[in-house]
Scaffold this motif. Structure first.
Motif, short mmCIF file in Angstrom:
data_model
loop_
_atom_site.label_atom_id
_atom_site.label_comp_id
_atom_site.label_asym_id
_atom_site.label_seq_id
_atom_site.Cartn_x
_atom_site.Cartn_y
_atom_site.Cartn_z
N UNK A 12 12.65 11.41 141.73
CA UNK A 12 11.43 11.92 142.34
C UNK A 12 11.60 13.39 142.66
N UNK A 13 10.50 14.07 142.73
CA UNK A 13 10.56 15.49 143.08
C UNK A 13 10.77 15.61 144.59
N UNK A 14 11.31 16.74 145.05
CA UNK A 14 11.48 16.95 146.49
C UNK A 14 10.16 16.89 147.24
N UNK A 15 9.06 17.27 146.57
CA UNK A 15 7.76 17.22 147.22
C UNK A 15 7.37 15.78 147.54
N UNK A 16 7.66 14.85 146.63
CA UNK A 16 7.35 13.44 146.90
C UNK A 16 8.15 12.92 148.07
N UNK A 17 9.43 13.29 148.15
CA UNK A 17 10.25 12.83 149.26
C UNK A 17 9.77 13.41 150.58
N UNK A 18 9.36 14.67 150.57
CA UNK A 18 8.89 15.30 151.80
C UNK A 18 7.59 14.64 152.27
N UNK A 19 6.72 14.31 151.33
CA UNK A 19 5.46 13.71 151.71
C UNK A 19 5.66 12.32 152.29
N UNK A 20 6.72 11.65 151.91
CA UNK A 20 6.97 10.30 152.40
C UNK A 20 7.62 10.28 153.77
N UNK A 21 8.02 11.43 154.29
CA UNK A 21 8.62 11.48 155.61
C UNK A 21 7.57 11.19 156.67
N UNK A 22 7.97 10.60 157.77
CA UNK A 22 7.02 10.42 158.87
C UNK A 22 6.57 11.77 159.41
N UNK A 23 5.39 11.79 159.99
CA UNK A 23 4.81 13.05 160.48
C UNK A 23 5.71 13.70 161.53
N UNK A 24 6.30 12.92 162.40
CA UNK A 24 7.16 13.47 163.43
C UNK A 24 8.36 14.20 162.86
N UNK A 25 8.93 13.66 161.80
CA UNK A 25 10.09 14.30 161.18
C UNK A 25 9.69 15.60 160.49
N UNK A 26 8.51 15.62 159.88
CA UNK A 26 8.04 16.86 159.25
C UNK A 26 7.80 17.94 160.29
N UNK A 27 7.25 17.56 161.44
CA UNK A 27 7.01 18.54 162.51
C UNK A 27 8.33 19.05 163.05
N UNK A 28 9.30 18.15 163.25
CA UNK A 28 10.61 18.58 163.75
C UNK A 28 11.29 19.53 162.77
N UNK A 29 11.17 19.26 161.48
CA UNK A 29 11.80 20.15 160.51
C UNK A 29 11.08 21.50 160.46
N UNK A 30 9.76 21.51 160.64
CA UNK A 30 9.02 22.79 160.67
C UNK A 30 9.40 23.60 161.90
N UNK A 31 9.51 22.94 163.05
CA UNK A 31 9.90 23.63 164.28
C UNK A 31 11.33 24.14 164.16
N UNK A 32 12.20 23.34 163.57
CA UNK A 32 13.58 23.78 163.35
C UNK A 32 13.65 24.99 162.45
N UNK A 33 12.79 25.03 161.43
CA UNK A 33 12.76 26.19 160.54
C UNK A 33 12.30 27.44 161.28
N UNK A 34 11.30 27.29 162.15
CA UNK A 34 10.82 28.43 162.93
C UNK A 34 11.92 28.93 163.86
N UNK A 35 12.66 28.00 164.48
CA UNK A 35 13.76 28.39 165.35
C UNK A 35 14.87 29.09 164.57
#
Length: 102
Positions: A12-35
């Motif tokens: 699978x492409x990385x985009x498919x794996x990212x889309x399958x993540x729960x919303x909370x995990x996507x938000x945590x990874x976005x906040x971690x990237x900003x930090x």
């Protein structure tokens, strides 16, 4: 002669794996990237602020309002990212101290 196997269905492409993540995990990874990026943005805005100071000194007494507004905005961004970096640093040190105390 057998040809190249079609493995696209198995990978699978990385985009498919990212889309399958729960919303909370996507938000945590976005906040971690900003930090993670905040200190580098603070450095970039500080460097741009130094360039603006150099330009203002070159203009002498007749500093333009537009340049002053850009300097003010850049300084505000720098301090905001610097404050965010300080908060992240405090949380990281607190986590380190709590792990060390075990």
């Amino acid at each position: 002669m057998r040809g190249i196997p079609d493995n696209r269905a198995h990978h699978r492409s990385p985009y498919d794996n990212r889309r399958r993540q729960p919303a909370g995990q996507r938000i945590r990874s976005a906040v971690g990237f900003i930090f993670l990026v905040a200190p580098f943005l603070a450095v970039a805005f500080d460097a741009w602020e130094n360039v603006l100071i150099f330009r203002m000194l070159g203009q002498g007494e007749g500093v333009s309002i537009r340049l002053m507004e850009e300097f003010n905005r850049t300084s505000g961004y720098k301090w905001a990212f610097l404050a965010l970096t300080g908060v992240v640093f405090c949380f990281l040190m607190l986590g380190f101290a709590l792990r060390r105390g075990r």
